[in-house]
Design a protein around this motif. Sequence first.
Motif, short mmCIF file in Angstrom:
data_model
loop_
_atom_site.label_atom_id
_atom_site.label_comp_id
_atom_site.label_asym_id
_atom_site.label_seq_id
_atom_site.Cartn_x
_atom_site.Cartn_y
_atom_site.Cartn_z
N ALA A 5 0.84 -1.21 0.00
CA ALA A 5 0.00 0.00 0.00
C ALA A 5 0.87 1.26 0.00
O ALA A 5 0.55 2.24 -0.68
N GLY A 6 1.97 1.22 0.73
CA GLY A 6 2.89 2.36 0.73
C GLY A 6 3.52 2.58 -0.64
O GLY A 6 3.65 3.70 -1.11
N GLY A 7 3.88 1.47 -1.30
CA GLY A 7 4.45 1.57 -2.64
C GLY A 7 3.45 2.12 -3.64
O GLY A 7 3.81 2.91 -4.52
N GLY A 13 1.83 9.15 -6.21
CA GLY A 13 2.36 10.50 -5.96
C GLY A 13 3.43 10.89 -6.94
O GLY A 13 3.56 12.07 -7.30
N ALA A 14 4.23 9.92 -7.41
CA ALA A 14 5.31 10.22 -8.35
C ALA A 14 4.81 10.26 -9.78
O ALA A 14 5.55 10.65 -10.68
N GLY A 15 3.56 9.87 -10.01
CA GLY A 15 3.00 9.94 -11.36
C GLY A 15 3.15 8.69 -12.18
O GLY A 15 2.93 8.72 -13.39
N VAL A 20 1.51 1.45 -11.61
CA VAL A 20 0.76 1.15 -10.39
C VAL A 20 -0.51 0.37 -10.73
O VAL A 20 -0.84 -0.62 -10.07
N VAL A 21 -1.22 0.78 -11.77
CA VAL A 21 -2.44 0.08 -12.15
C VAL A 21 -2.11 -1.36 -12.57
O VAL A 21 -2.80 -2.31 -12.18
#
Length: 58
Positions: A5-7, A13-15, A20-21
């Motif tokens: 979850a942190g990653g 946040g980094a775009g 991520v998806v």
Amino acid sequence: MILFAGGVGIGIGAGFYGMVVFTVALATVMARIGNCLEKRKFARAADANDERPVDMSN
């Protein structure tokens, strides 16, 4: 799971939306496969426990 979850939060946040998806989708698929395997394992164990020896001494 907390590290995952942190990653995800850092990646959003980094775009890095696409990465991520993809990672979340892959983790979801892997979790579902794991759940299916566990259900089969427990169903097979329950079937094995239902077999009881028959008492033929009467």
